[in-house]
Write an enzyme that holds these catalytic residues in place. Structure first.
Site, PDB file in Angstrom:
ATOM      1  N   ASP A  50       0.857  -1.190   0.000  1.00 50.23           N
ATOM      2  CA  ASP A  50       0.000   0.000   0.000  1.00 50.23           C
ATOM      3  C   ASP A  50       0.895   1.242   0.000  1.00 50.23           C
ATOM      4  OD1 ASP A  50      -2.192   1.602   0.068  1.00 50.23           O
ATOM      5  OD2 ASP A  50      -2.718   1.186   2.153  1.00 50.23           O
ATOM      6  N   LYS A  82       0.648   3.838  -2.304  1.00 54.63           N
ATOM      7  CA  LYS A  82      -0.043   5.031  -2.833  1.00 54.63           C
ATOM      8  C   LYS A  82       0.923   5.922  -3.623  1.00 54.63           C
ATOM      9  CE  LYS A  82      -3.697   5.131   0.647  1.00 54.63           C
ATOM     10  NZ  LYS A  82      -3.250   4.115   1.608  1.00 54.63           N
ATOM     11  N   ILE A 142       6.636  11.837 -10.574  1.00 52.40           N
ATOM     12  CA  ILE A 142       6.776  11.967 -12.026  1.00 52.40           C
ATOM     13  C   ILE A 142       6.705  10.568 -12.637  1.00 52.40           C
ATOM     14  CG2 ILE A 142       8.089  14.124 -11.925  1.00 52.40           C
ATOM     15  CD1 ILE A 142      10.605  12.397 -12.609  1.00 52.40           C
ATOM     16  N   GLY A 143       6.273  10.513 -13.876  1.00 51.86           N
ATOM     17  CA  GLY A 143       6.019   9.228 -14.518  1.00 51.86           C
ATOM     18  C   GLY A 143       7.187   8.261 -14.452  1.00 51.86           C
ATOM     19  N   GLY A 187      -8.055  -5.143   9.599  1.00 53.06           N
ATOM     20  CA  GLY A 187      -6.989  -5.059  10.592  1.00 53.06           C
ATOM     21  C   GLY A 187      -7.454  -5.487  11.958  1.00 53.06           C
TER      22      GLY A 187
HETATM   23  O1  C5P Z   1      -8.133  -2.008  11.663  1.00 46.51           O
HETATM   24  P1  C5P Z   1      -8.954  -1.730  10.427  1.00 46.51           P
HETATM   25  O2  C5P Z   1      -9.724  -2.945   9.957  1.00 46.51           O
HETATM   26  O3  C5P Z   1      -9.813  -0.501  10.534  1.00 46.51           O
HETATM   27  O4  C5P Z   1      -7.851  -1.451   9.308  1.00 46.51           O
HETATM   28  C1  C5P Z   1      -8.171  -1.107   8.029  1.00 46.51           C
HETATM   29  C2  C5P Z   1      -6.968  -0.880   7.170  1.00 46.51           C
HETATM   30  O5  C5P Z   1      -7.411  -0.242   5.969  1.00 46.51           O
HETATM   31  C3  C5P Z   1      -5.895   0.032   7.755  1.00 46.51           C
HETATM   32  O6  C5P Z   1      -4.616  -0.397   7.235  1.00 46.51           O
HETATM   33  C4  C5P Z   1      -6.248   1.379   7.210  1.00 46.51           C
HETATM   34  O7  C5P Z   1      -5.140   2.232   7.058  1.00 46.51           O
HETATM   35  C5  C5P Z   1      -6.788   1.022   5.844  1.00 46.51           C
HETATM   36  N1  C5P Z   1      -7.708   2.024   5.293  1.00 46.51           N
HETATM   37  C6  C5P Z   1      -8.882   2.409   5.925  1.00 46.51           C
HETATM   38  N2  C5P Z   1      -9.720   3.332   5.373  1.00 46.51           N
HETATM   39  C7  C5P Z   1      -9.417   3.868   4.212  1.00 46.51           C
HETATM   40  C8  C5P Z   1      -8.263   3.495   3.536  1.00 46.51           C
HETATM   41  C9  C5P Z   1      -7.424   2.555   4.113  1.00 46.51           C
HETATM   42  O8  C5P Z   1      -9.184   1.925   7.006  1.00 46.51           O
HETATM   43  N3  C5P Z   1     -10.247   4.716   3.689  1.00 46.51           N
END
Ligand code: C5P
Length: 235
Positions: free
Chosen positions: A65, A67, A71-72, A210
């Site tokens: 992850d 993100k 630059i290209g 998570g």
């Molecule tokens: O502990 P939990 O289930 O909330 O973790 C969700 C994961 O998804 C984390 O790594 C969090 O950073 C990620 N995430 C999120 N919401 C978003 C984008 C990513 O919870 N909009």
């Protein structure tokens, strides 16, 4: 596409740890209950890329992850490196130039690229502050369509957007969704959540989970219960 993925492979455990030892302990605890792990900035800053390589060598799948947005040329080379490492998913911000560069870097590897359309921490005021004249839903729809046209493989979508995106995009694009909470579990700081079963019904392919797993008294049992819920929802 979604019909071919085994229930167990749809669960991606977010390794939100600040050190590799804690992450390794969690991976060891979960054993064969899950096959897919997400590694983000925090863990990468603490040696998480070697852990990613170890996971790939042990037969697990890795979602990097990162993100990406640069630059290209830089995005292209970074994506190529992620593909070489053996990652299964890599995130990039959904700017057309960035997405095109990532598609070039991915080339014919097995890496799937996921676009982040608009961060869920942004609202219309944040967009206005940054010089945009669109609303969040408009920008999400525009960027998702651009991602599909450019050859990106999937979208990271909030639970709230998943159903609409699935209808807009058809079945080809992957939908990967965080904010998943099994019924009765703690929401934590997540506001709009969805159960694993409802996520499947909304057309989600993969769920990033998570705390409902890692903070459970018995993480392996929590993971198995989620897999069972996904399996039941597919019937
Ligand atoms: O502990 P939990 O289930 O909330 O973790 C969700 C994961 O998804 C984390 O790594 C969090 O950073 C990620 N995430 C999120 N919401 C978003 C984008 C990513 O919870 N909009």
């Amino acid at each position: 596409m979604s019909g071919e993925i085994a229930a167990r492979d749809r669960v991606i455990v977010a390794l939100d740890f600040s050190d590799v030892e804690a992450a390794e302990k969690a991976i060891w605890t979960l054993g064969d209950s899950v096959n897919f792990y997400k590694i983000g900035f925090e863990l990468v800053m603490a040696g998480g890329l070697s852990l990613a390589e170890d996971l790939v060598h042990s037969g697990k799948k890795v979602f990097l992850d990162m993100k990406l947005h640069d630059i290209g040329n830089t995005v292209m080379h970074a994506t190529r490196r992620a593909a070489k490492l053996g990652a299964t998913f890599l995130t990039v911000h959904a700017f057309p130039q960035t997405m095109r560069a990532a598609v070039e870097g991915r080339a014919d590897s097995d890496l799937d690229l996921l676009a982040v359309t608009v961060l869920t921490s942004w609202d219309d005021n944040d967009l206005k502050d940054a010089g945009y004249t669109t609303t969040v839903p408009e920008l999400i729809a525009r960027r998702a369509a651009q991602a599909e046209a450019i050859g990106i493989d999937g979208i990271v979508s909030s639970a709230a957007e998943a159903k609409d995106l699935r209808q807009r995009l058809g079945s080809k694009m992957l939908l990967v969704t965080p904010g998943i909470r099994p019924a009765g579990s703690e929401k934590g700081d997540q506001k709009r959540v969805m159960t694993p079963g409802d996520a499947i019904k909304a057309g989600v392919d993969y769920m990033v989970i998570g705390r409902p797993i890692l903070a459970a008294e018995d993480p392996k049992a929590a993971a198995e219960a989620i897999v069972a819920e996904i399996e039941a929802a597919k019937k």
